[in-house]
Design a protein around this motif. Structure first.
Motif, PDB file in Angstrom:
ATOM      1  N   ASP A   1       0.819  -1.214   0.000  1.00 13.90           N
ATOM      2  CA  ASP A   1       0.000   0.000   0.000  1.00 13.90           C
ATOM      3  C   ASP A   1       0.852   1.263   0.000  1.00 13.90           C
ATOM      4  O   ASP A   1       0.601   2.197  -0.767  1.00 13.90           O
ATOM      5  N   HIS A   2       1.846   1.284   0.866  1.00 13.35           N
ATOM      6  CA  HIS A   2       2.671   2.481   1.009  1.00 13.35           C
ATOM      7  C   HIS A   2       3.422   2.807  -0.285  1.00 13.35           C
ATOM      8  O   HIS A   2       3.602   3.968  -0.643  1.00 13.35           O
ATOM      9  N   SER A   3       3.844   1.766  -1.001  1.00  9.34           N
ATOM     10  CA  SER A   3       4.595   1.959  -2.246  1.00  9.34           C
ATOM     11  C   SER A   3       3.681   2.091  -3.461  1.00  9.34           C
ATOM     12  O   SER A   3       4.161   2.340  -4.571  1.00  9.34           O
ATOM     13  N   GLU A   4       2.374   1.902  -3.257  1.00  6.02           N
ATOM     14  CA  GLU A   4       1.385   1.974  -4.345  1.00  6.02           C
ATOM     15  C   GLU A   4       1.751   1.000  -5.472  1.00  6.02           C
ATOM     16  O   GLU A   4       1.758   1.335  -6.650  1.00  6.02           O
ATOM     17  N   THR A   5       2.042  -0.228  -5.073  1.00  6.47           N
ATOM     18  CA  THR A   5       2.480  -1.266  -6.006  1.00  6.47           C
ATOM     19  C   THR A   5       1.441  -1.525  -7.099  1.00  6.47           C
ATOM     20  O   THR A   5       0.256  -1.681  -6.821  1.00  6.47           O
ATOM     21  N   LYS A   6       1.933  -1.606  -8.355  1.00  2.00           N
ATOM     22  CA  LYS A   6       1.067  -1.851  -9.504  1.00  2.00           C
ATOM     23  C   LYS A   6       1.101  -3.314  -9.947  1.00  2.00           C
ATOM     24  O   LYS A   6       0.103  -3.842 -10.435  1.00  2.00           O
ATOM     25  N   ILE A   7       2.254  -3.939  -9.847  1.00  2.07           N
ATOM     26  CA  ILE A   7       2.420  -5.345 -10.208  1.00  2.07           C
ATOM     27  C   ILE A   7       3.257  -6.012  -9.125  1.00  2.07           C
ATOM     28  O   ILE A   7       4.221  -5.417  -8.627  1.00  2.07           O
ATOM     29  N   VAL A   8       2.921  -7.240  -8.769  1.00  3.34           N
ATOM     30  CA  VAL A   8       3.732  -8.000  -7.826  1.00  3.34           C
ATOM     31  C   VAL A   8       4.035  -9.369  -8.444  1.00  3.34           C
ATOM     32  O   VAL A   8       3.135 -10.043  -8.950  1.00  3.34           O
ATOM     33  N   ILE A   9       5.305  -9.727  -8.429  1.00  4.38           N
ATOM     34  CA  ILE A   9       5.760 -11.029  -8.920  1.00  4.38           C
ATOM     35  C   ILE A   9       6.136 -11.859  -7.701  1.00  4.38           C
ATOM     36  O   ILE A   9       6.983 -11.445  -6.904  1.00  4.38           O
ATOM     37  N   VAL A  10       5.517 -13.031  -7.548  1.00  5.51           N
ATOM     38  CA  VAL A  10       5.717 -13.803  -6.321  1.00  5.51           C
ATOM     39  C   VAL A  10       6.113 -15.240  -6.638  1.00  5.51           C
ATOM     40  O   VAL A  10       5.518 -15.902  -7.492  1.00  5.51           O
TER      41      VAL A  10
ATOM     42  N   LEU B   1      -1.633  -6.333 -10.256  1.00  2.00           N
ATOM     43  CA  LEU B   1      -1.593  -7.535 -11.082  1.00  2.00           C
ATOM     44  C   LEU B   1      -0.624  -8.500 -10.417  1.00  2.00           C
ATOM     45  O   LEU B   1       0.505  -8.134 -10.093  1.00  2.00           O
ATOM     46  N   VAL B   2      -1.060  -9.727 -10.194  1.00  2.00           N
ATOM     47  CA  VAL B   2      -0.233 -10.723  -9.512  1.00  2.00           C
ATOM     48  C   VAL B   2       0.316 -11.707 -10.540  1.00  2.00           C
ATOM     49  O   VAL B   2      -0.449 -12.322 -11.300  1.00  2.00           O
ATOM     50  N   VAL B   3       1.648 -11.839 -10.551  1.00  2.00           N
ATOM     51  CA  VAL B   3       2.339 -12.728 -11.485  1.00  2.00           C
ATOM     52  C   VAL B   3       3.025 -13.823 -10.681  1.00  2.00           C
ATOM     53  O   VAL B   3       3.786 -13.535  -9.751  1.00  2.00           O
TER      54      VAL B   3
ATOM     55  N   GLY C   1       4.055 -23.554  -2.865  1.00  2.00           N
ATOM     56  CA  GLY C   1       2.671 -23.189  -2.651  1.00  2.00           C
ATOM     57  C   GLY C   1       1.845 -23.152  -3.918  1.00  2.00           C
ATOM     58  O   GLY C   1       2.319 -23.460  -5.022  1.00  2.00           O
ATOM     59  N   ALA C   2       0.615 -22.708  -3.765  1.00  2.00           N
ATOM     60  CA  ALA C   2      -0.329 -22.661  -4.877  1.00  2.00           C
ATOM     61  C   ALA C   2      -0.045 -21.473  -5.790  1.00  2.00           C
ATOM     62  O   ALA C   2       0.625 -20.503  -5.396  1.00  2.00           O
ATOM     63  N   LEU C   3      -0.529 -21.553  -7.004  1.00  2.00           N
ATOM     64  CA  LEU C   3      -0.480 -20.416  -7.922  1.00  2.00           C
ATOM     65  C   LEU C   3      -1.606 -19.466  -7.544  1.00  2.00           C
ATOM     66  O   LEU C   3      -2.763 -19.876  -7.415  1.00  2.00           O
ATOM     67  N   ILE C   4      -1.290 -18.196  -7.342  1.00  4.03           N
ATOM     68  CA  ILE C   4      -2.307 -17.240  -6.882  1.00  4.03           C
ATOM     69  C   ILE C   4      -2.528 -16.107  -7.872  1.00  4.03           C
ATOM     70  O   ILE C   4      -3.403 -15.272  -7.678  1.00  4.03           O
ATOM     71  N   GLY C   5      -1.722 -16.042  -8.930  1.00 13.53           N
ATOM     72  CA  GLY C   5      -1.812 -14.937  -9.871  1.00 13.53           C
ATOM     73  C   GLY C   5      -2.677 -15.228 -11.074  1.00 13.53           C
ATOM     74  O   GLY C   5      -3.194 -16.336 -11.257  1.00 13.53           O
ATOM     75  N   SER C   6      -2.785 -14.207 -11.917  1.00 10.34           N
ATOM     76  CA  SER C   6      -3.552 -14.345 -13.161  1.00 10.34           C
ATOM     77  C   SER C   6      -2.625 -14.566 -14.353  1.00 10.34           C
ATOM     78  O   SER C   6      -3.103 -14.706 -15.476  1.00 10.34           O
ATOM     79  N   LEU C   7      -1.313 -14.618 -14.086  1.00  8.22           N
ATOM     80  CA  LEU C   7      -0.331 -14.732 -15.157  1.00  8.22           C
ATOM     81  C   LEU C   7       0.922 -15.379 -14.598  1.00  8.22           C
ATOM     82  O   LEU C   7       1.287 -15.156 -13.438  1.00  8.22           O
TER      83      LEU C   7
END
Length: 543
Positions: free
Chosen positions: A112-121, A141-143, A159-165
């Motif tokens: 939130d503080h960084s206003e993240t637009k995309i996260v790659i996990v 967007l979660v990758v 773990g499980a896949l949680i993203g849309s890409l």
């Protein structure tokens, strides 16, 4: 105006902003076929590394990422992490590398503080990231990164896949010939690193392209890196951007040897099989190496430089490392100084020293990096330098181009950190006659365990949440394996009872496990006449 100020202006031909991205571009041009990355069965050349980084940058831009926006990653020491360090800033974005050991609430705050637009996990951390995303206000967007070389013998950690890409699908969207962006100004932000949060929420430390580029040169000099070094990734790349080594290796066209988990056999195999010349880490990594079972050790002929920047290693560990073929270099720095900015510059005449005398020299933090303009010890109230007598304690202060831009969205904290034109480290130390500094205490009571910062205040706050606790005080206890571990002194309320095990469980429910006390001592806690806890008395009880 003098004669040297007339008709001698900056222009595109004689001035370009410094950026570490140029290191990779040059390495790919000069050594395109040299191995840049080793990860399990994967071998990736500099030409491929450069092309994939540009491809990632292109894909991020096509996904709507604009210059100055944040792309977060929660990745292990993998090729994707190295590509993110280059590809994210290549499109003008800012890289946030999230500590993989954090809890969901802190991760949510950072998003939130960084206003993240995309996260790659990475799939290893998808569980805690999924929880964090439910707590966060931003909806990035979660990758997913599904590492093809994830160790087959640890399926439970995947773990499980949680993203849309998926990450490879994202990269495939980009152009490997993408014309990446030079920063418009070398002062532009390149990355964001959060501190451990000694009081309240963690602070976001902003790095710029100039500092990251200079650290490439500084690390090469401090670590003694010749042409084509082979670097083993035992240091987490999320930690101060891996002390800027993800950008550094390209200066000398070195090889990154990725390592997901720090295990003795894997380290010895990499050192022996790939000819590793350099690695970094906390005392825990050294202990893991020298205390490994004989069956896990391997012989190697090269001397390996080991850079450590946590608590000074015990004398026995230093001796054991030397006997095992490692040369230990002691570094010091903070998140706000791009990682290490001080090096214990070893002198030839010290080679004759043995035992405690040699260890005493090794334990000193040292002198400034060549790319740091000034380092001193001052009285923080008068801003006067302390005498170089090895005894007078003051605050260690930094000044130069490898000091952060400041704290994100926190002008008050930035102004305080830069008060008087110096960066105030919060660390207390002395200056020796030869100009070497030595830390004596940490003004903020930070505990460095396994290379990670732990706030004593955060641990104390967790203890205070138990109804039986009247007073809690947490200090660092020296530990041969971890460097330091949290030791909690607890004073109970009259008539209340609780066991150490119950308090441990209480802490585990509120803190990341590595932050929890390793030992709890029930005792009357010494205080001043005004009720302030005398931590210096407690520290004497830990040795």
């Amino acid at each position: 105006m003098g004669i040297y100020d007339e008709h001698l202006d900056r222009n595109a031909a004689n001035y370009q902003p410094l950026t570490p991205l140029s290191h990779l571009a040059r390495a790919a041009l000069v050594f395109p076929d040299h191995t840049a990355i080793i990860h399990g069965s994967l071998r990736r050349s500099y030409a491929e590394f450069y092309a994939r980084s540009r491809q990632l940058a292109s894909a991020l831009e096509r996904r709507g990422i604009a210059p100055g926006e944040t792309v977060a990653v929660m990745l292990s020491n993998t090729p994707a992490m190295l590509e993110a360090h280059h590809g994210v800033p290549m499109c003008g974005a800012v890289l946030l590398s999230i500590n993989t050991r954090l809890d969901a609430a802190i991760i949510a705050f950072q998003l939130d503080h960084s206003e993240t637009k995309i996260v790659i996990v990475d799939r290893e951390f998808s569980g805690v990231m999924a929880e964090a995303l439910t707590l966060a206000s931003v909806k990035p967007l979660v990758v997913d990164y599904d590492d093809p070389d994830f160790p087959a013998d640890a399926p439970a950690r995947k773990g499980a896949l949680i993203g849309s890409l998926e990450y490879e699908a994202l990269v495939a969207e980009g152009d490997p010939a993408y014309e990446w962006r030079m920063p418009s100004d070398e002062w532009d932000a390149i990355s964001l690193n959060y501190t451990s949060g000694t009081t309240g929420n963690p602070k976001g430390v902003v790095y710029h392209h100039r500092g990251a580029a200079l650290m490439g040169y500084g690390n090469v000099i401090a670590a003694g890196m010749g042409k084509h070094p082979v670097y083993l990734w035992t240091l987490p790349m999320f930690h101060c951007n891996g002390w800027c080594f993800p950008w550094t290796l390209a200066v000398q066209a070195g090889t990154h040897v990725c390592l997901r988990w720090v295990r003795a056999k894997a380290m010895f195999d990499a050192i022996a099989d790939h000819g590793v010349t350099h690695l970094c880490g906390a005392p825990i990594v050294m202990s893991t190496l020298i205390n490994a079972p004989a069956a896990e050790k391997r012989d190697f002929t090269q001397t390996v430089t080991f850079n450590t920047a946590a608590a000074p290693p015990p004398q026995a560990v230093l001796a054991g490392m030397r006997d095992a073929g490692f040369e230990v270099t002691h570094l010091y720095g903070l998140t706000e100084t791009y990682g290490p900015a001080v090096v214990n510059e070893w002198k030839r005449e010290w080679e004759a020293l043995e035992g405690p005398e040699r260890a005493a020299q090794k334990a000193r933090q040292g002198v400034r990096y060549t790319v740091l303009e000034d380092l001193t010890v001052m009285n923080p109230d008068t801003m006067e330098k302390t005498p170089a007598d090895g005894e007078t304690i003051g605050e260690v202060m930094f000044r130069g181009n490898i000091v952060m831009r400041g704290y994100l969205k926190n002008p008050e904290a930035s102004a305080e950190a830069f008060r008087g034109g110096w960066f105030h480290s919060g660390d207390l130390g002395v200056m020796h006659e030869d100009g070497y500094i030595e830390l004596k205490d940490r003004a903020k009571d930070i505990i460095i365990s396994g290379g990670e910062n732990i706030s004593s205040i955060e641990v104390e706050n967790a203890l205070y949440q138990h109804p039986a606790v009247q007073t809690a005080a947490v200090v660092a206890k020296p530990d041969e394996k971890w460097g330091e571990t949290p030791l909690a002194f607890v004073e109970l309320k009259p008539g209340r009872e609780v066991t150490a095990d119950e308090l441990m469980e209480h802490c585990r429910a509120r803190l990341a496990r590595y932050k929890c006390p390793k030992e709890i001592v029930f005792a009357e806690i010494p205080k001043t006449s005004t009720g302030k806890v005398q931590k210096y008395v407690l520290r004497k009880m830990t040795t």
